[in-house]
Scaffold this motif. Structure first.
Motif, PDB file in Angstrom:
ATOM      1  N   SER A   1      -3.795  10.210  -2.444  1.00 21.49           N
ATOM      2  CA  SER A   1      -3.444   8.841  -2.204  1.00 21.49           C
ATOM      3  C   SER A   1      -1.769   8.925  -1.945  1.00 21.49           C
ATOM      4  O   SER A   1      -1.141   8.084  -0.969  1.00 21.49           O
ATOM      5  CB  SER A   1      -3.738   7.688  -3.182  1.00 21.49           C
ATOM      6  N   GLU A   2      -1.042   9.965  -2.220  1.00 25.42           N
ATOM      7  CA  GLU A   2       0.417   9.803  -2.095  1.00 25.42           C
ATOM      8  C   GLU A   2       0.860  10.182  -0.740  1.00 25.42           C
ATOM      9  O   GLU A   2       1.844   9.724  -0.422  1.00 25.42           O
ATOM     10  CB  GLU A   2       0.893  11.036  -3.017  1.00 25.42           C
ATOM     11  N   ILE A   3      -0.226  10.453   0.136  1.00 23.16           N
ATOM     12  CA  ILE A   3       0.264  10.799   1.491  1.00 23.16           C
ATOM     13  C   ILE A   3       0.524   9.474   2.127  1.00 23.16           C
ATOM     14  O   ILE A   3       1.425   9.460   3.062  1.00 23.16           O
ATOM     15  CB  ILE A   3      -1.249  11.293   2.261  1.00 23.16           C
ATOM     16  N   GLY A   4       0.111   8.276   1.579  1.00 23.22           N
ATOM     17  CA  GLY A   4       0.527   7.059   2.070  1.00 23.22           C
ATOM     18  C   GLY A   4       2.054   6.664   1.943  1.00 23.22           C
ATOM     19  O   GLY A   4       2.576   5.703   2.652  1.00 23.22           O
ATOM     20  N   GLY A   5       2.490   7.578   1.045  1.00 18.74           N
ATOM     21  CA  GLY A   5       4.118   7.507   1.194  1.00 18.74           C
ATOM     22  C   GLY A   5       4.919   8.214   2.295  1.00 18.74           C
ATOM     23  O   GLY A   5       6.303   8.247   2.204  1.00 18.74           O
ATOM     24  N   LEU A   6       4.291   8.816   3.145  1.00 16.38           N
ATOM     25  CA  LEU A   6       4.964   9.620   3.859  1.00 16.38           C
ATOM     26  C   LEU A   6       5.297   8.778   5.214  1.00 16.38           C
ATOM     27  O   LEU A   6       4.648   8.810   6.253  1.00 16.38           O
ATOM     28  CB  LEU A   6       4.194  10.817   4.543  1.00 16.38           C
ATOM     29  N   SER A   7       6.162   7.981   5.164  1.00 17.92           N
ATOM     30  CA  SER A   7       6.309   6.996   6.283  1.00 17.92           C
ATOM     31  C   SER A   7       6.728   7.377   7.434  1.00 17.92           C
ATOM     32  O   SER A   7       6.514   6.339   8.298  1.00 17.92           O
ATOM     33  CB  SER A   7       7.519   5.801   5.451  1.00 17.92           C
ATOM     34  N   ASP A   8       7.159   8.586   7.897  1.00 20.27           N
ATOM     35  CA  ASP A   8       7.483   8.841   8.920  1.00 20.27           C
ATOM     36  C   ASP A   8       6.456   9.805   9.803  1.00 20.27           C
ATOM     37  O   ASP A   8       6.543  10.000  10.864  1.00 20.27           O
ATOM     38  CB  ASP A   8       8.819   9.586   9.238  1.00 20.27           C
TER      39      ASP A   8
ATOM     40  N   GLY B   1      -3.417   3.244   5.178  1.00 20.64           N
ATOM     41  CA  GLY B   1      -2.793   2.189   6.097  1.00 20.64           C
ATOM     42  C   GLY B   1      -1.484   1.808   5.921  1.00 20.64           C
ATOM     43  O   GLY B   1      -1.116   0.833   6.452  1.00 20.64           O
ATOM     44  N   GLU B   2      -0.736   2.523   4.989  1.00 18.29           N
ATOM     45  CA  GLU B   2       0.740   2.185   4.964  1.00 18.29           C
ATOM     46  C   GLU B   2       1.453   3.361   6.009  1.00 18.29           C
ATOM     47  O   GLU B   2       2.969   2.977   5.954  1.00 18.29           O
ATOM     48  CB  GLU B   2       1.143   2.490   3.529  1.00 18.29           C
ATOM     49  N   LEU B   3       0.785   3.909   6.656  1.00 18.02           N
ATOM     50  CA  LEU B   3       1.512   4.763   7.613  1.00 18.02           C
ATOM     51  C   LEU B   3       1.803   4.285   8.908  1.00 18.02           C
ATOM     52  O   LEU B   3       1.003   4.492   9.734  1.00 18.02           O
ATOM     53  CB  LEU B   3       0.537   6.168   7.676  1.00 18.02           C
ATOM     54  N   TYR B   4       2.937   3.251   8.936  1.00 13.94           N
ATOM     55  CA  TYR B   4       2.762   2.474  10.013  1.00 13.94           C
ATOM     56  C   TYR B   4       3.123   3.106  11.618  1.00 13.94           C
ATOM     57  O   TYR B   4       3.038   2.506  12.538  1.00 13.94           O
ATOM     58  CB  TYR B   4       3.762   1.299   9.629  1.00 13.94           C
ATOM     59  N   TYR B   5       3.493   4.371  11.409  1.00 13.57           N
ATOM     60  CA  TYR B   5       3.987   4.931  12.686  1.00 13.57           C
ATOM     61  C   TYR B   5       2.824   5.909  13.244  1.00 13.57           C
ATOM     62  O   TYR B   5       3.005   6.666  14.360  1.00 13.57           O
ATOM     63  CB  TYR B   5       5.245   5.684  12.543  1.00 13.57           C
ATOM     64  N   LEU B   6       1.856   6.139  12.334  1.00 11.21           N
ATOM     65  CA  LEU B   6       0.730   6.924  12.615  1.00 11.21           C
ATOM     66  C   LEU B   6       0.151   6.796  13.994  1.00 11.21           C
ATOM     67  O   LEU B   6      -0.026   5.572  14.390  1.00 11.21           O
ATOM     68  CB  LEU B   6      -0.269   7.013  11.559  1.00 11.21           C
ATOM     69  N   GLN B   7       0.012   7.833  14.802  1.00 15.91           N
ATOM     70  CA  GLN B   7      -0.515   7.839  16.207  1.00 15.91           C
ATOM     71  C   GLN B   7      -1.877   8.600  16.119  1.00 15.91           C
ATOM     72  O   GLN B   7      -2.560   8.179  16.942  1.00 15.91           O
ATOM     73  CB  GLN B   7       0.291   8.224  17.319  1.00 15.91           C
ATOM     74  N   SER B   8      -2.137   9.573  15.417  1.00 18.80           N
ATOM     75  CA  SER B   8      -3.477  10.380  15.316  1.00 18.80           C
ATOM     76  C   SER B   8      -3.712  10.493  14.102  1.00 18.80           C
ATOM     77  O   SER B   8      -3.081  10.894  13.030  1.00 18.80           O
ATOM     78  CB  SER B   8      -3.157  11.565  15.824  1.00 18.80           C
TER      79      SER B   8
END
Length: 374
Positions: free
Chosen positions: A252-259, A279-286
């Motif tokens: 779940s810690e992956i959700g903290g990788l905000s970039d 769902g916290e990865l707001y810049y995620l494209q893929s």
């Protein structure tokens, strides 16, 4: 004389220009071999003749140039071995020989060129092992050896390259495990491995590589869990750990990788559910999680990923219904949900996206293959 549509061969008479400090012939249509007479240019600092049609071997006389800083012969048709004499070039900082047909081993004598900043030998047919002596090039910033025929293990001595920014070893036949010593490379920004016989686990010490922006470990036998220590890689933009033998759950810690822009974990043996924290990865494209063993439902929090272009979740054990929140993903171009246990109807919230839907069955087993934007 770069980009001037020059053709023909490089004149051997250039070797008599004793005061020449720079020879720039790149991006022309030059052919033939490199004259050995260039080895007489005792004041030359730059030889840049990339993007031509030069063939033959690299002359051993290149090792006679005491002032040479740049040697760039990439994107040609050169063959044969890399001369060990290049190891005599004590002032050399850039050696670019990629996109040729070079073969044979990487000369261990290159480890004597301790001022080298870039060593780019990729896309050749180099064989043998990676010399441990490369660990002596302590000012090296880029080491690119991908797309060769290298074998053996990754030398732990590479962990001494404290200034290294890019380490690319993919598409070779490297074996063994990832040395923990690589975790000492605290300036590293790009780390790429891809070898079908590389095994072991991902060292938890990778969490110390806090400058990483790209980590690509694909097409190998690496197993074990994704380390929780990845949470410390706050600059990470691309995380590819796919086509391997990884197991355990997605931390779940992956959700903290905000970039993070790309998260690709497909073709593994992962289990458990998709963490809602993704769902916290707001810049995620893929987001590629295909062909794993994930189960549970699709988190409705994925509907927050408004930059998402690709969502690939097919060939999993995902069940339940399709969240209506996915209708918020107005940048989405690819959605793959086929070969899952999803059921129910397609949410009406998706109608506003105006996409043609292929192979849908709204009764029980919802099977969505690919959607394209209208």
């Amino acid at each position: 004389m770069e980009s001037n549509w020059l053709s023909g061969t490089i004149p051997s008479e250039l070797g008599s220009l004793g005061n020449l400090t720079e020879l720039t012939l790149n991006s022309n249509s030059l052919s033939g071999s490199i004259p050995s007479e260039l080895g007489e240019l005792q004041k030359i600092e730059t030889i840049w003749s990339s993007v031509n049609y030069l063939n033959g071997t690299i002359p051993t006389t290149m090792g006679n140039l005491p002032m040479l800083i740049f040697l760039c012969l990439n994107d040609n048709e050169l063959s044969g071995a890399i001369p060990s004499e290049i190891g005599n070039l004590s002032k050399l900082q850039y050696l670019c020989l990629y996109y040729n047909y070079l073969e044979g081993p990487i000369p261990s004598k290159l480890g004597s060129v301790t001022g080298l900043k870039e060593l780019a030998l990729y896309h050749n047919s180099l064989s043998g092992t990676i010399p441990t002596e490369l660990g002596d090039i302590t000012q090296l910033k880029q080491l690119s050896l991908e797309l060769n025929l290298l074998k053996g293990t990754i030398p732990s001595e590479l962990g001494r390259l404290a200034d290294l920014l890019r380490l690319s070893l993919q598409n070779n036949n490297l074996s063994g495990t990832i040395p923990k010593e690589l975790c000492n490379l605290n300036q590293l920004q790009q780390l790429w491995f891809n070898s079908p016989v590389l095994g072991g686990t991902i060292p938890s010490e990778f969490g110390r590589l806090t400058q990483l922006t790209e980590l690509k470990l694909l097409g190998n036998l690496i197993s074990g869990a994704i380390p929780n220590e990845f949470k410390y890689l706050s600059r990470l933009q691309k995380l590819w750990v796919n086509s391997s033998q990884m197991n355990g759950t997605i931390p779940s810690e992956i959700g903290g990788l905000s970039d993070l822009l790309e998260l690709k974990l497909q073709y593994n043996n992962l289990s458990g559910s998709i963490p809602s924290e993704v769902g916290e990865l707001y810049y995620l494209q893929s987001l590629w999680l295909s062909s794993t063993r994930l189960n549970g439902t699709i988190p409705l929090e994925l509907g927050r990923l408004t930059a998402l272009v690709e969502l690939k979740l097919e060939s999993n054990g995902l069940s339940g219904t399709m969240p209506s929140e996915l209708g918020n993903l107005d940048q989405l171009q690819y959605l793959l949900l086929n070969s899952t246990k999803l059921e129910g109807e397609i949410p009406k919230e998706l109608d506003g996206l105006s996409w043609p839907i292929n192979d849908t069955s709204p009764a029980n087993d919802l099977s969505l293959e690919m959607w394209y934007p209208g």
